[in-house]
Scaffold this active site. Sequence first.
Site, mmCIF file in Angstrom:
data_model
loop_
_atom_site.group_PDB
_atom_site.id
_atom_site.type_symbol
_atom_site.label_atom_id
_atom_site.label_comp_id
_atom_site.label_asym_id
_atom_site.label_seq_id
_atom_site.Cartn_x
_atom_site.Cartn_y
_atom_site.Cartn_z
ATOM 1 N N ASP A 30 44.279 59.568 -17.888
ATOM 2 C CA ASP A 30 43.529 60.514 -17.064
ATOM 3 C C ASP A 30 42.548 61.272 -17.956
ATOM 4 O O ASP A 30 42.878 61.699 -19.068
ATOM 5 C CB ASP A 30 44.480 61.495 -16.362
ATOM 6 C CG ASP A 30 43.795 62.220 -15.221
ATOM 7 O OD1 ASP A 30 44.119 61.939 -14.060
ATOM 8 O OD2 ASP A 30 42.908 63.068 -15.502
ATOM 9 N N ASN A 86 48.513 61.801 -4.640
ATOM 10 C CA ASN A 86 47.874 62.781 -3.770
ATOM 11 C C ASN A 86 47.231 62.010 -2.621
ATOM 12 O O ASN A 86 46.533 61.021 -2.852
ATOM 13 C CB ASN A 86 46.825 63.571 -4.545
ATOM 14 C CG ASN A 86 47.446 64.444 -5.626
ATOM 15 O OD1 ASN A 86 48.537 64.984 -5.437
ATOM 16 N ND2 ASN A 86 46.783 64.574 -6.759
ATOM 17 N N GLN A 93 43.824 65.099 -3.161
ATOM 18 C CA GLN A 93 43.144 63.894 -3.644
ATOM 19 C C GLN A 93 41.659 64.164 -3.845
ATOM 20 O O GLN A 93 41.000 64.775 -2.992
ATOM 21 C CB GLN A 93 43.334 62.748 -2.642
ATOM 22 C CG GLN A 93 42.789 61.423 -3.146
ATOM 23 C CD GLN A 93 43.103 60.255 -2.213
ATOM 24 O OE1 GLN A 93 43.714 60.437 -1.144
ATOM 25 N NE2 GLN A 93 42.690 59.063 -2.595
ATOM 26 N N VAL A 95 39.676 61.557 -5.793
ATOM 27 C CA VAL A 95 39.048 60.238 -5.908
ATOM 28 C C VAL A 95 39.662 59.343 -4.833
ATOM 29 O O VAL A 95 40.879 59.103 -4.844
ATOM 30 C CB VAL A 95 39.255 59.617 -7.310
ATOM 31 C CG1 VAL A 95 38.579 58.248 -7.380
ATOM 32 C CG2 VAL A 95 38.716 60.543 -8.396
ATOM 33 N N HIS A 99 45.569 55.785 -6.198
ATOM 34 C CA HIS A 99 46.051 55.731 -7.580
ATOM 35 C C HIS A 99 47.335 56.530 -7.683
ATOM 36 O O HIS A 99 47.576 57.455 -6.910
ATOM 37 C CB HIS A 99 44.996 56.287 -8.551
ATOM 38 C CG HIS A 99 44.489 57.632 -8.156
ATOM 39 N ND1 HIS A 99 43.541 57.824 -7.168
ATOM 40 C CD2 HIS A 99 44.810 58.879 -8.593
ATOM 41 C CE1 HIS A 99 43.301 59.115 -7.025
ATOM 42 N NE2 HIS A 99 44.064 59.774 -7.875
ATOM 43 N N HIS A 101 49.702 58.776 -10.278
ATOM 44 C CA HIS A 101 49.729 59.525 -11.539
ATOM 45 C C HIS A 101 51.122 59.371 -12.156
ATOM 46 O O HIS A 101 52.124 59.611 -11.480
ATOM 47 C CB HIS A 101 49.537 61.022 -11.311
ATOM 48 C CG HIS A 101 48.237 61.418 -10.694
ATOM 49 N ND1 HIS A 101 47.225 62.028 -11.404
ATOM 50 C CD2 HIS A 101 47.769 61.323 -9.424
ATOM 51 C CE1 HIS A 101 46.200 62.295 -10.602
ATOM 52 N NE2 HIS A 101 46.515 61.872 -9.388
HETATM 53 P P1 AMP Z 1 43.422 62.834 -7.530
HETATM 54 O O1 AMP Z 1 43.139 64.302 -7.550
HETATM 55 O O2 AMP Z 1 44.841 62.482 -7.194
HETATM 56 O O3 AMP Z 1 42.416 62.068 -6.693
HETATM 57 O O4 AMP Z 1 43.273 62.346 -9.031
HETATM 58 C C1 AMP Z 1 42.088 61.963 -9.592
HETATM 59 C C2 AMP Z 1 42.317 62.005 -11.060
HETATM 60 O O5 AMP Z 1 41.333 61.202 -11.687
HETATM 61 C C3 AMP Z 1 42.218 63.384 -11.681
HETATM 62 O O6 AMP Z 1 43.432 63.679 -12.359
HETATM 63 C C4 AMP Z 1 41.047 63.272 -12.649
HETATM 64 O O7 AMP Z 1 41.272 63.997 -13.821
HETATM 65 C C5 AMP Z 1 40.989 61.790 -12.905
HETATM 66 N N1 AMP Z 1 39.695 61.234 -13.247
HETATM 67 C C6 AMP Z 1 38.504 61.447 -12.620
HETATM 68 N N2 AMP Z 1 37.537 60.696 -13.181
HETATM 69 C C7 AMP Z 1 38.136 59.978 -14.165
HETATM 70 C C8 AMP Z 1 37.670 59.003 -15.109
HETATM 71 N N3 AMP Z 1 36.388 58.626 -15.172
HETATM 72 N N4 AMP Z 1 38.572 58.469 -15.960
HETATM 73 C C9 AMP Z 1 39.862 58.850 -15.930
HETATM 74 N N5 AMP Z 1 40.359 59.751 -15.062
HETATM 75 C C10 AMP Z 1 39.508 60.307 -14.199
#
Ligand code: AMP
Length: 119
Positions: A30, A86, A93, A95, A99, A101
């Site tokens: 992450d 999430n 969430q 992204v 995914h 974590h």
């Molecule tokens: P979520 O909030 O569950 O959608 O998690 C998205 C996660 O992606 C967050 O913990 C961010 O820190 C992580 N994230 C966003 N962009 C990147 C990236 N380019 N590479 C690695 N992690 C990322």
Amino acid sequence: MTDTIFGKITRGEIPTDFLYEDELCVVIKDLYPQAPTHVLIIPRKPIPMLSEAAEDDQALLGHLLIVAGKVADQLGVGDAFRLVINNGEGGGQTVFHLHLHILASGDMKEGDLAAGLSR
Ligand code: AMP
């Protein structure tokens, strides 16, 4: 669906170190870790969120869990990690490409990691 950063990462369009990869998923660190160990398991299939997964995705979802256990083991946290998904904006969430974590710290009994992830 709209493409996301994780779509670009899984397709290799953004150079990223994969801690693990197979035909169904990749695992990356992450970018903004919320724990000493914080990695993401990302299916290559761009399912926007868990609640949009279909019956056909059953094997894939099971696979992601098996990979989580193996990767946690490889990272030395196999007996003390937390798995978080999430789901939706209200679920924290950010992204919209499914995914998982994997989070691990010295003491997984505290609730701070879960709180941090629901920002
Ligand atoms: P979520 O909030 O569950 O959608 O998690 C998205 C996660 O992606 C967050 O913990 C961010 O820190 C992580 N994230 C966003 N962009 C990147 C990236 N380019 N590479 C690695 N992690 C990322």
